[in-house]
Design an enzyme around this catalytic site. Sequence first.
Site, PDB file in Angstrom:
ATOM      1  N   HIS A 176       0.858  -1.186   0.000  1.00  0.00           N
ATOM      2  CA  HIS A 176       0.000   0.000   0.000  1.00  0.00           C
ATOM      3  C   HIS A 176       0.894   1.236   0.000  1.00  0.00           C
ATOM      4  O   HIS A 176       1.367   1.688   1.038  1.00  0.00           O
ATOM      5  CB  HIS A 176      -0.910  -0.004   1.223  1.00  0.00           C
ATOM      6  CG  HIS A 176      -2.084   0.929   1.094  1.00  0.00           C
ATOM      7  ND1 HIS A 176      -2.107   2.003   0.234  1.00  0.00           N
ATOM      8  CD2 HIS A 176      -3.300   0.944   1.726  1.00  0.00           C
ATOM      9  CE1 HIS A 176      -3.261   2.630   0.336  1.00  0.00           C
ATOM     10  NE2 HIS A 176      -4.006   2.013   1.237  1.00  0.00           N
ATOM     11  N   HIS A 179      -2.581   6.980  -1.061  1.00  0.00           N
ATOM     12  CA  HIS A 179      -3.564   7.617  -0.178  1.00  0.00           C
ATOM     13  C   HIS A 179      -2.966   8.275   1.058  1.00  0.00           C
ATOM     14  O   HIS A 179      -3.642   8.467   2.061  1.00  0.00           O
ATOM     15  CB  HIS A 179      -4.634   6.601   0.242  1.00  0.00           C
ATOM     16  CG  HIS A 179      -5.269   5.892  -0.900  1.00  0.00           C
ATOM     17  ND1 HIS A 179      -5.966   4.718  -0.761  1.00  0.00           N
ATOM     18  CD2 HIS A 179      -5.275   6.187  -2.228  1.00  0.00           C
ATOM     19  CE1 HIS A 179      -6.399   4.308  -1.948  1.00  0.00           C
ATOM     20  NE2 HIS A 179      -5.990   5.185  -2.853  1.00  0.00           N
ATOM     21  N   TYR A 181      -0.537   7.150   3.053  1.00  0.00           N
ATOM     22  CA  TYR A 181      -0.032   6.276   4.106  1.00  0.00           C
ATOM     23  C   TYR A 181       1.496   6.217   4.031  1.00  0.00           C
ATOM     24  O   TYR A 181       2.115   6.904   3.227  1.00  0.00           O
ATOM     25  CB  TYR A 181      -0.702   4.906   4.010  1.00  0.00           C
ATOM     26  CG  TYR A 181      -2.187   4.982   4.311  1.00  0.00           C
ATOM     27  CD1 TYR A 181      -2.632   5.396   5.566  1.00  0.00           C
ATOM     28  CD2 TYR A 181      -3.142   4.693   3.340  1.00  0.00           C
ATOM     29  CE1 TYR A 181      -3.989   5.505   5.847  1.00  0.00           C
ATOM     30  CE2 TYR A 181      -4.495   4.797   3.612  1.00  0.00           C
ATOM     31  CZ  TYR A 181      -4.918   5.200   4.866  1.00  0.00           C
ATOM     32  OH  TYR A 181      -6.268   5.318   5.139  1.00  0.00           O
TER      33      TYR A 181
END
Length: 375
Positions: A176, A179, A181
Amino acid sequence: MTAVSSRASQALARPFTLGSAELPNRIVMAPMTRQKSPGGIPGEDVAAYYARRAAAGTGLIITEGTYVDHASAGFSGDIPRFHGEEQLAGWSRVVKAVHAEGGKIMPQLWHVGIQRPAGAGPFPEAPVVGPSGVGLDGEPGAGSPLTLSDIDDLINAFAEAAWAAERIGFDGIELHGAHGYLIDQFLWERTNRRTDAFGGDPVERTRFAVDIVKAIRERVAPDFPVVLRFSQWKADNYDAKLAENPDELSAILTPLADAGVDAFHASGRRYWEPEFPESGSELNVAGWAKKVTGKPVITVGSVGLDAIFDAASLAGKGAGVESIERLLERFERDEFDMVAIGRALLADPLWGQKVLEDRQHELVPFTKDALVNLY
């Protein structure tokens, strides 16, 4: 069979090879946090939730984000973790359930970084950490800057999680890196103000992600797929830009591709929008990722729904069913290789089957219930 359904079969039903993963079609389940894993352990209900979608034509499942082994990685004890005997045993049951239905599955490995509220679970005493102690708004005071020793520990945590994923039977992993993060925080100029080897120009800011990918490649089989999800937009900042133009996007993604990323999952909010319209191209962000790296890409963003993904969507605002004809046009131009379905697949586990079998009239609109329940 209607013209749209025939085109859907031709475009989406084709198998795809990604490293050692032989995917039965081009339909992917997008990762979506559910908070249905008390103690970080995915249970039988979670296994059944993913297996239903595999059984109904979703060729690749990318799980909800799951925390790597770092105390500061998350903000909820009900979000699954990817470390610990009970947690990994739960994930093993998920893998077996999905494989039994003919699907493939990858965990999304996650660390939230500065988006973690102080005192949040599952380990309330853990500090909030990030590249520079700078928030998504560009203001200082958002947690503690990571030391070089901390960074080494985090790189190892991601590599350990990838090794565990391969060991218990997953078909690859996704990092990930979107976004806002942790990985994205290193990639983004606003949140990465470091003056050491992990900060600087766009290429230098890739070092944290590159080192994670290299560490994973050292731990897993050469053909074990590594996918990286990235985005332009950040949480609560839909106008943010990781890259202002194609050259900057190339500068960021090329080192990651060279390090061993097999595919990029380009998280856009509207798959039909051109990413760099000033260039004269209609390519969306996934199309540009494919163009600048030559790697396979997954597109995503309000597929099959008539309302775009935004904060209202996260709060449960409904959305009606919409034709995927524009999506098919882009597939037919080879703009991208796979498509991830988010909210539409939350609401309707049979989405893939219905689309491929000319049953679009049976598709289910997205409602708040789909966020609350594991259909």
